[in-house]
Design an enzyme around this catalytic site. Structure first.
Site, short mmCIF file in Angstrom:
data_model
loop_
_atom_site.label_atom_id
_atom_site.label_comp_id
_atom_site.label_asym_id
_atom_site.label_seq_id
_atom_site.Cartn_x
_atom_site.Cartn_y
_atom_site.Cartn_z
N ASP A 111 34.70 45.41 37.52
CA ASP A 111 33.69 45.20 38.13
C ASP A 111 33.83 44.26 39.52
O ASP A 111 34.88 43.89 39.57
CB ASP A 111 32.85 43.97 36.99
CG ASP A 111 31.37 43.77 37.46
OD1 ASP A 111 30.70 44.39 36.82
OD2 ASP A 111 30.92 42.92 38.45
N ASP A 154 29.10 48.09 40.14
CA ASP A 154 28.50 47.19 41.21
C ASP A 154 29.52 47.28 42.39
O ASP A 154 29.13 46.66 43.45
CB ASP A 154 27.89 45.77 40.84
CG ASP A 154 28.82 45.15 40.00
OD1 ASP A 154 29.96 45.67 39.72
OD2 ASP A 154 28.73 44.06 39.40
N HIS A 192 30.89 37.96 31.89
CA HIS A 192 31.02 36.47 32.22
C HIS A 192 30.66 35.38 31.25
O HIS A 192 30.57 34.28 31.57
CB HIS A 192 29.85 36.36 33.20
CG HIS A 192 30.08 37.11 34.56
ND1 HIS A 192 31.05 36.91 35.41
CD2 HIS A 192 29.06 37.96 35.03
CE1 HIS A 192 30.99 37.68 36.30
NE2 HIS A 192 29.97 38.24 36.51
N HIS A 226 32.67 41.75 40.15
CA HIS A 226 32.84 40.16 40.08
C HIS A 226 33.92 39.91 39.18
O HIS A 226 34.05 40.72 38.08
CB HIS A 226 31.22 39.56 39.35
CG HIS A 226 30.15 40.06 40.23
ND1 HIS A 226 29.55 41.10 40.03
CD2 HIS A 226 29.55 39.01 41.32
CE1 HIS A 226 28.24 40.83 41.06
NE2 HIS A 226 28.51 39.83 41.68
#
Length: 343
Positions: free
Chosen positions: A193, A282, A158, A195
């Site tokens: 991931d 995740d 990120h 995200h």
């Protein structure tokens, strides 16, 4: 094969973060590293502590303003009378193309996208060693190893060139890609991931030598919200070199695999000399993030599919939070990947 990790990375331990307007306990805790290291060792990987690297690979993908901010902001923040023990932004600019702010408070807002990237007293030392971990793992592959695993903590996907966010500070996957570019005309980054890897996308959005591919929960109602949509294809020279595959919340093993196959076909069409996998765990069905429903066996199948590309590969740890099967999920992926990668 090697798992690259330095226990110094556990020194980063901000106690809280801001989510939905509420201050909660930070889920990106040092114990994550312990469980992941155990999972890597269970898969037969040997631990290597990385040497201390300079800022070369970091500064190749991050701005000097940002590197200076990360390395010095906590000390400056402590001079604020009545300030908190950890750096957390309270104001954000509505534009970032004007004069660079001088205030520590303003710089925090400028360089930190949200309240999920607090900076504590020992954070910079651990952040730097996390980047050293990715650098060393990439050097191993650049210099002839077939693959390596960088247990980078805190994670990085990120993080933009000049902005932290979502528990991420330096973009470890981007750093690894830069190192691999030293020996390859083209490098691909595959982010699995749950995200979207928005920082990685932003870092390479106008480049044609780095292909960025991300499979993630649809950001229309999931972090990071503003990035990761299917129509984001790159810009300028990078148009067509960014590929997003947003999937519905609750996606399970069966629904995930067609998207993975599409991602792998795009990577094969790019014909890279090496691959970086931003390895978020995740997507697990019981992960606290609650995005996808991938099983432990599913991670093995994902690893096997990626391994069949046969590319020199750096696996860089991203998300994956405390749950009973965190280590087992990593072991499953590594076993699946390693079983076919050398064939």
């Amino acid at each position: 094969m090697k798992v690259v990790f330095d226990p110094e990375q556990k020194r980063h331990y901000p106690r809280h973060f801001l989510v939905n307007g509420v201050v909660e306990a930070n889920p990106e805790v040092p114990e994550r590293a312990d469980r992941l290291l155990a999972g890597a060792c269970e898969a037969g990987l040997a631990q290597l502590v990385p040497p201390v690297h300079g800022l070369d690979a970091i500064s190749a993908v991050h701005t000097p303003e940002y590197v200076a901010f990360l390395s010095g902001i906590h000390e400056r923040w402590m001079r604020i009378e009545g300030g908190s023990d950890e750096v957390v932004p309270g104001i954000h600019p509505n534009r970032r193309d004007g004069a660079y702010p001088l205030s520590a408070v303003a710089q925090a807002g400028y360089h930190m996208a949200d309240g999920a990237c607090p900076i504590a007293a020992d954070s910079w030392a651990a952040i730097k060693r996390s980047a050293d971990t990715a650098t060393e793992a990439a050097r191993l592959v650049r210099d002839g190893e077939s693959w390596s695993y960088a247990l980078s903590r805190p994670p990085g996907h990120h993080a933009f060139a000049d902005m932290a966010g979502g528990f991420c500070y330096l973009n470890n996957s981007g750093i690894a890609a830069h190192v691999l570019r030293g020996a390859n005309h083209r490098v691909a980054i595959l982010d699995v991931d749950v995200h979207h890897g928005n920082g990685t996308q932003g870092m390479f959005y106008r480049r044609s030598d780095i292909l960025t591919v991300s499979i993630h929960a649809d950001p229309v109602r999931f972090y990071p919200f503003f990035w990761g949509h299917a129509d984001e294809r790159g810009a300028g020279a990078g148009l067509g070199y960014n590929y997003n595959l947003p999937l519905p919340r609750g996606t399970d093993d069966t629904a995930y695999m067609p998207a993975l196959r599409a991602a792998l076909r795009r990577i094969e069409a790019f014909a890279p000399g090496a691959l970086v996998v931003a390895l978020g765990l995740d997507a697990y069905k019981d992960d606290p993030q609650g995005g996808f429903a991938i099983t432990t066996d599913g991670f093995g199948r994902i690893g096997e599919a990626v391994g069949r590309l046969g590319l020199p590969t750096v696996l860089v740890q991203e998300g994956g939070y405390l749950c009973d099967d965190l280590g087992a999920n990593l072991t499953s992926f590594l076993n699946g990947f390693g079983a076919v990668h050398a064939l």
